[in-house]
Motif scaffolding. Structure first.
Motif, PDB file in Angstrom:
ATOM      1  N   VAL A 146       0.868  -1.171   0.000  1.00 34.17           N
ATOM      2  CA  VAL A 146       0.000   0.000   0.000  1.00 34.17           C
ATOM      3  C   VAL A 146       0.910   1.227   0.000  1.00 34.17           C
ATOM      4  N   VAL A 147       0.594   2.199  -0.840  1.00 34.96           N
ATOM      5  CA  VAL A 147       1.454   3.373  -0.994  1.00 34.96           C
ATOM      6  C   VAL A 147       0.699   4.628  -0.581  1.00 34.96           C
ATOM      7  N   PHE A 148       1.367   5.467   0.240  1.00 34.55           N
ATOM      8  CA  PHE A 148       0.809   6.745   0.672  1.00 34.55           C
ATOM      9  C   PHE A 148       1.776   7.876   0.319  1.00 34.55           C
ATOM     10  N   ARG A 149       1.243   9.090   0.189  1.00 36.67           N
ATOM     11  CA  ARG A 149       2.060  10.289   0.012  1.00 36.67           C
ATOM     12  C   ARG A 149       1.715  11.274   1.135  1.00 36.67           C
ATOM     13  N   THR A 150       2.729  11.761   1.853  1.00 36.89           N
ATOM     14  CA  THR A 150       2.469  12.738   2.909  1.00 36.89           C
ATOM     15  C   THR A 150       2.115  14.083   2.284  1.00 36.89           C
ATOM     16  N   ARG A 151       1.217  14.803   2.922  1.00 33.03           N
ATOM     17  CA  ARG A 151       0.729  16.064   2.355  1.00 33.03           C
ATOM     18  C   ARG A 151       1.688  17.227   2.568  1.00 33.03           C
ATOM     19  N   THR A 152       2.512  17.129   3.603  1.00 28.83           N
ATOM     20  CA  THR A 152       3.410  18.253   3.905  1.00 28.83           C
ATOM     21  C   THR A 152       4.688  18.189   3.085  1.00 28.83           C
ATOM     22  N   ASN A 153       5.386  17.052   3.138  1.00 27.22           N
ATOM     23  CA  ASN A 153       6.686  16.929   2.480  1.00 27.22           C
ATOM     24  C   ASN A 153       6.655  16.136   1.178  1.00 27.22           C
ATOM     25  N   ASN A 154       5.458  15.623   0.829  1.00 30.41           N
ATOM     26  CA  ASN A 154       5.336  14.785  -0.366  1.00 30.41           C
ATOM     27  C   ASN A 154       6.212  13.533  -0.293  1.00 30.41           C
ATOM     28  N   VAL A 189      28.287  22.129   7.405  1.00 29.09           N
ATOM     29  CA  VAL A 189      27.138  22.573   8.196  1.00 29.09           C
ATOM     30  C   VAL A 189      26.699  21.437   9.126  1.00 29.09           C
ATOM     31  N   SER A 190      26.418  21.783  10.359  1.00 30.21           N
ATOM     32  CA  SER A 190      26.044  20.770  11.344  1.00 30.21           C
ATOM     33  C   SER A 190      24.586  20.332  11.166  1.00 30.21           C
ATOM     34  N   ASP A 191      24.243  19.208  11.822  1.00 32.85           N
ATOM     35  CA  ASP A 191      22.859  18.717  11.792  1.00 32.85           C
ATOM     36  C   ASP A 191      21.909  19.697  12.444  1.00 32.85           C
ATOM     37  N   GLU A 192      22.401  20.387  13.497  1.00 30.93           N
ATOM     38  CA  GLU A 192      21.566  21.362  14.197  1.00 30.93           C
ATOM     39  C   GLU A 192      21.189  22.510  13.256  1.00 30.93           C
ATOM     40  N   PHE A 193      22.156  22.940  12.445  1.00 33.58           N
ATOM     41  CA  PHE A 193      21.884  24.023  11.515  1.00 33.58           C
ATOM     42  C   PHE A 193      20.841  23.602  10.467  1.00 33.58           C
ATOM     43  N   TYR A 194      21.006  22.359   9.979  1.00 33.47           N
ATOM     44  CA  TYR A 194      20.048  21.877   8.976  1.00 33.47           C
ATOM     45  C   TYR A 194      18.642  21.752   9.583  1.00 33.47           C
ATOM     46  N   HIS A 195      18.585  21.355  10.855  1.00 33.66           N
ATOM     47  CA  HIS A 195      17.293  21.267  11.540  1.00 33.66           C
ATOM     48  C   HIS A 195      16.611  22.624  11.581  1.00 33.66           C
ATOM     49  N   GLU A 196      17.400  23.676  11.838  1.00 30.93           N
ATOM     50  CA  GLU A 196      16.836  25.032  11.856  1.00 30.93           C
ATOM     51  C   GLU A 196      16.311  25.417  10.475  1.00 30.93           C
ATOM     52  N   LEU A 197      17.018  24.982   9.434  1.00 28.01           N
ATOM     53  CA  LEU A 197      16.550  25.281   8.077  1.00 28.01           C
ATOM     54  C   LEU A 197      15.192  24.630   7.803  1.00 28.01           C
ATOM     55  N   THR A 198      15.003  23.391   8.292  1.00 25.01           N
ATOM     56  CA  THR A 198      13.716  22.710   8.067  1.00 25.01           C
ATOM     57  C   THR A 198      12.589  23.392   8.828  1.00 25.01           C
ATOM     58  N   MET A 199      12.939  24.089   9.918  1.00 25.79           N
ATOM     59  CA  MET A 199      11.916  24.836  10.637  1.00 25.79           C
ATOM     60  C   MET A 199      11.476  26.054   9.827  1.00 25.79           C
ATOM     61  N   PHE A 250      11.894  26.286   6.436  1.00 28.72           N
ATOM     62  CA  PHE A 250      11.397  25.833   5.134  1.00 28.72           C
ATOM     63  C   PHE A 250      10.864  24.398   5.275  1.00 28.72           C
ATOM     64  N   PRO A 251       9.582  24.276   5.637  1.00 29.03           N
ATOM     65  CA  PRO A 251       9.004  22.946   5.886  1.00 29.03           C
ATOM     66  C   PRO A 251       9.062  22.009   4.683  1.00 29.03           C
ATOM     67  N   SER A 252       9.205  22.546   3.474  1.00 35.47           N
ATOM     68  CA  SER A 252       9.232  21.692   2.284  1.00 35.47           C
ATOM     69  C   SER A 252      10.518  20.883   2.173  1.00 35.47           C
ATOM     70  N   LEU A 253      11.567  21.260   2.944  1.00 32.80           N
ATOM     71  CA  LEU A 253      12.813  20.500   2.917  1.00 32.80           C
ATOM     72  C   LEU A 253      12.607  19.127   3.563  1.00 32.80           C
ATOM     73  N   PRO A 254      13.312  18.107   3.072  1.00 37.66           N
ATOM     74  CA  PRO A 254      13.227  16.791   3.724  1.00 37.66           C
ATOM     75  C   PRO A 254      13.658  16.872   5.183  1.00 37.66           C
ATOM     76  N   ARG A 255      12.949  16.104   6.036  1.00 38.40           N
ATOM     77  CA  ARG A 255      13.264  16.154   7.471  1.00 38.40           C
ATOM     78  C   ARG A 255      14.636  15.562   7.759  1.00 38.40           C
ATOM     79  N   SER A 256      15.020  14.595   6.978  1.00 39.70           N
ATOM     80  CA  SER A 256      16.329  13.970   7.187  1.00 39.70           C
ATOM     81  C   SER A 256      17.009  13.785   5.845  1.00 39.70           C
TER      82      SER A 256
END
Length: 273
Positions: free
Chosen positions: A207-215, A253-263, A265-271
């Motif tokens: 079964v395949v789903f697509r998330t609405r926020t990050n696709n 760039v550290s992981d913490e910095f990338y986490h701030e970027l996702t905050m 720009f929500p369209s960025l991948p979470r990981s």
């Protein structure tokens, strides 16, 4: 003779046999049956035979018309297996003779015949005793109990699916551990909801789903040890992800910095790992 109309089965005492010279030993009562009813019952049995269904018997139809259900007659579904003439055989023979007589009769004589009655003797061994009724009741009860438990289990599964709802944050808004837990619950619910697929003799593969926020694409696989595969990005996002990885590696760039970027720009991948 008990009161009733011309188309009803009447219950009579054994004294009605005296004028016919019938031995009354072992007799319980007599039933007076309209010929019009007998014709209808016999034709119903013939119709069932033609259709390959022999469940309906003369005796079962007679049981439905006994006044007050004061007695219950045994249903002999296979008269050929009985050496002595059973009640079912007597009714069928009488019905066969009646049909043959009606075919040879004029309209006026036919109507007179249908308005007539015949008396059949009911013996002790024709009647279902209390013990037999109790055994039949318990057998039916156990059968219905088993069916009830099966339906209860099926309804429980259906209710489980209907009542399943996500609580808390959505899949895009949680960390990996919670995300896996939610996906596992989603997978189980999907499997139950699609249980009907087995009735089509087909297997559920995925079964395949697509998330609405990050696709993000979430694929739930039901093969290979029942482990799900999570495909976080589509092919069209691979180029974007490669560019992000290049910048992160280029400028350390550290992981913490990338986490701030996702905050921001929500369209960025979470990981990106």
């Amino acid at each position: 003779m008990s009161s009733g109309d011309g188309t009803a089965v009447l219950l009579e005492g054994i004294s009605s046999n005296k004028h016919r010279g019938i031995e009354t030993d072992g007799l319980v009562c007599c039933l007076s049956i309209p010929n019009s009813l007998l014709q209808r019952w016999y034709e119903a049995v013939l119709l069932r035979k033609q259709c390959g269904d022999v469940v309906v018997t003369m005796t079962s139809q007679l049981n439905e018309h006994i006044p007050g259900n004061v007695i219950r007659l045994k249903e002999h579904k296979d008269p050929a297996q009985s050496r002595s003439k059973s009640l079912e055989q007597q009714l069928r023979i009488k019905g066969c003779h009646l049909i043959a007589s009606l075919k040879r009769s004029s309209r006026q004589k036919k109507q007179k015949t249908l308005n007539g009655r015949f008396i059949i003797d009911i013996k002790q061994n024709d009647i279902i005793t209390v013990d037999e009724t109790t055994v039949a009741f318990h057998e039916s009860f156990e059968e219905y109990k088993l069916k009830f438990e099966e339906e209860k289990g099926r309804l429980s599964e259906i209710w489980k699916v209907m009542s399943f709802q996500n609580t808390g944050k959505d899949i895009d808004g949680v960390q990996d551990r919670q995300r896996r837990r939610k996906i596992s619950a989603l997978k189980e619910s999907c499997s139950v909801a699609l249980h009907f697929a087995d009735s089509f003799n087909i297997d559920l593969l995925s079964v395949v789903f697509r998330t609405r926020t990050n696709n993000d694409i979430i694929t739930l696989n039901y093969t290979r040890d029942n482990t799900e595969e999570l495909q976080s990005v589509e092919n069209k996002d691979i180029t974007v992800l490669q560019q992000i990885l290049f910048l992160l590696d280029r400028f350390a760039v550290s992981d913490e910095f990338y986490h701030e970027l996702t905050m921001l720009f929500p369209s960025l991948p979470r990981s990106y790992l």
